[in-house]
Design a protein around this motif. Structure first.
Motif, PDB file in Angstrom:
ATOM      1  N   PRO A 149       2.029  11.556  -6.686  1.00 46.61           N
ATOM      2  CA  PRO A 149       2.466  12.623  -7.595  1.00 46.61           C
ATOM      3  C   PRO A 149       1.547  12.796  -8.795  1.00 46.61           C
ATOM      4  O   PRO A 149       1.364  13.906  -9.290  1.00 46.61           O
ATOM      5  CB  PRO A 149       3.861  12.179  -8.057  1.00 46.61           C
ATOM      6  N   ILE A 150       0.929  11.698  -9.244  1.00 46.61           N
ATOM      7  CA  ILE A 150      -0.008  11.779 -10.364  1.00 46.61           C
ATOM      8  C   ILE A 150      -1.233  12.579  -9.952  1.00 46.61           C
ATOM      9  O   ILE A 150      -1.706  13.454 -10.699  1.00 46.61           O
ATOM     10  CB  ILE A 150      -0.390  10.360 -10.838  1.00 46.61           C
ATOM     11  N   ILE A 151      -1.748  12.314  -8.769  1.00 49.91           N
ATOM     12  CA  ILE A 151      -2.929  13.034  -8.282  1.00 49.91           C
ATOM     13  C   ILE A 151      -2.613  14.504  -8.050  1.00 49.91           C
ATOM     14  O   ILE A 151      -3.385  15.388  -8.428  1.00 49.91           O
ATOM     15  CB  ILE A 151      -3.458  12.363  -6.996  1.00 49.91           C
ATOM     16  N   ILE A 152      -1.470  14.792  -7.448  1.00 53.50           N
ATOM     17  CA  ILE A 152      -1.089  16.183  -7.189  1.00 53.50           C
ATOM     18  C   ILE A 152      -0.872  16.919  -8.508  1.00 53.50           C
ATOM     19  O   ILE A 152      -1.325  18.058  -8.677  1.00 53.50           O
ATOM     20  CB  ILE A 152       0.191  16.231  -6.311  1.00 53.50           C
ATOM     21  N   GLY A 153      -0.211  16.288  -9.463  1.00 55.63           N
ATOM     22  CA  GLY A 153       0.023  16.923 -10.755  1.00 55.63           C
ATOM     23  C   GLY A 153      -1.266  17.189 -11.501  1.00 55.63           C
ATOM     24  O   GLY A 153      -1.431  18.254 -12.107  1.00 55.63           O
ATOM     25  N   SER A 154      -2.204  16.250 -11.456  1.00 51.32           N
ATOM     26  CA  SER A 154      -3.475  16.477 -12.158  1.00 51.32           C
ATOM     27  C   SER A 154      -4.287  17.575 -11.482  1.00 51.32           C
ATOM     28  O   SER A 154      -4.971  18.343 -12.164  1.00 51.32           O
ATOM     29  CB  SER A 154      -4.275  15.185 -12.235  1.00 51.32           C
ATOM     30  N   ALA A 155      -4.211  17.682 -10.166  1.00 51.81           N
ATOM     31  CA  ALA A 155      -4.924  18.756  -9.460  1.00 51.81           C
ATOM     32  C   ALA A 155      -4.332  20.120  -9.816  1.00 51.81           C
ATOM     33  O   ALA A 155      -5.076  21.086 -10.057  1.00 51.81           O
ATOM     34  CB  ALA A 155      -4.863  18.524  -7.955  1.00 51.81           C
ATOM     35  N   GLU A 171       0.834  -1.213   0.000  1.00 52.54           N
ATOM     36  CA  GLU A 171       0.000   0.000   0.000  1.00 52.54           C
ATOM     37  C   GLU A 171       0.862   1.253   0.000  1.00 52.54           C
ATOM     38  O   GLU A 171       0.548   2.240  -0.658  1.00 52.54           O
ATOM     39  CB  GLU A 171      -0.912  -0.002   1.224  1.00 52.54           C
ATOM     40  N   ARG A 172       1.944   1.208   0.738  1.00 50.41           N
ATOM     41  CA  ARG A 172       2.837   2.366   0.810  1.00 50.41           C
ATOM     42  C   ARG A 172       3.488   2.649  -0.543  1.00 50.41           C
ATOM     43  O   ARG A 172       3.585   3.799  -0.972  1.00 50.41           O
ATOM     44  CB  ARG A 172       3.905   2.113   1.868  1.00 50.41           C
ATOM     45  N   LYS A 173       3.902   1.605  -1.252  1.00 51.12           N
ATOM     46  CA  LYS A 173       4.503   1.778  -2.579  1.00 51.12           C
ATOM     47  C   LYS A 173       3.480   2.291  -3.577  1.00 51.12           C
ATOM     48  O   LYS A 173       3.780   3.131  -4.424  1.00 51.12           O
ATOM     49  CB  LYS A 173       5.114   0.471  -3.061  1.00 51.12           C
ATOM     50  N   GLY A 174       2.244   1.786  -3.489  1.00 53.72           N
ATOM     51  CA  GLY A 174       1.187   2.257  -4.371  1.00 53.72           C
ATOM     52  C   GLY A 174       0.869   3.717  -4.144  1.00 53.72           C
ATOM     53  O   GLY A 174       0.654   4.483  -5.084  1.00 53.72           O
ATOM     54  N   LEU A 175       0.830   4.118  -2.883  1.00 53.84           N
ATOM     55  CA  LEU A 175       0.576   5.523  -2.572  1.00 53.84           C
ATOM     56  C   LEU A 175       1.719   6.408  -3.054  1.00 53.84           C
ATOM     57  O   LEU A 175       1.494   7.522  -3.534  1.00 53.84           O
ATOM     58  CB  LEU A 175       0.380   5.683  -1.064  1.00 53.84           C
TER      59      LEU A 175
END
Length: 50
Positions: free
Chosen positions: A25-31, A16-20
């Motif tokens: 960064p993908i979520i932050i970049g898209s936001a 879970e930690r590796k997935g997060l």
């Protein structure tokens, strides 16, 4: 008497930690990209209106 249960917070597994780590960064970049696009659209509309 009832037994008192202590609620423990969820401890993330290594998977879970590796997935997060991969997806955050993908979520932050898209936001940030969405916010910049929204800002450009709003400023363009205000430029047309006024």
């Amino acid at each position: 008497m009832k037994a008192i249960q202590i609620q423990q917070s969820h401890v993330m597994s290594e998977k879970e930690r590796k997935g997060l780590l991969v997806i955050s960064p993908i979520i932050i970049g898209s936001a940030v990209y969405g916010a910049s696009c929204a800002y450009a659209v709003v400023t363009h509309f205000f430029g047309l209106m006024f």
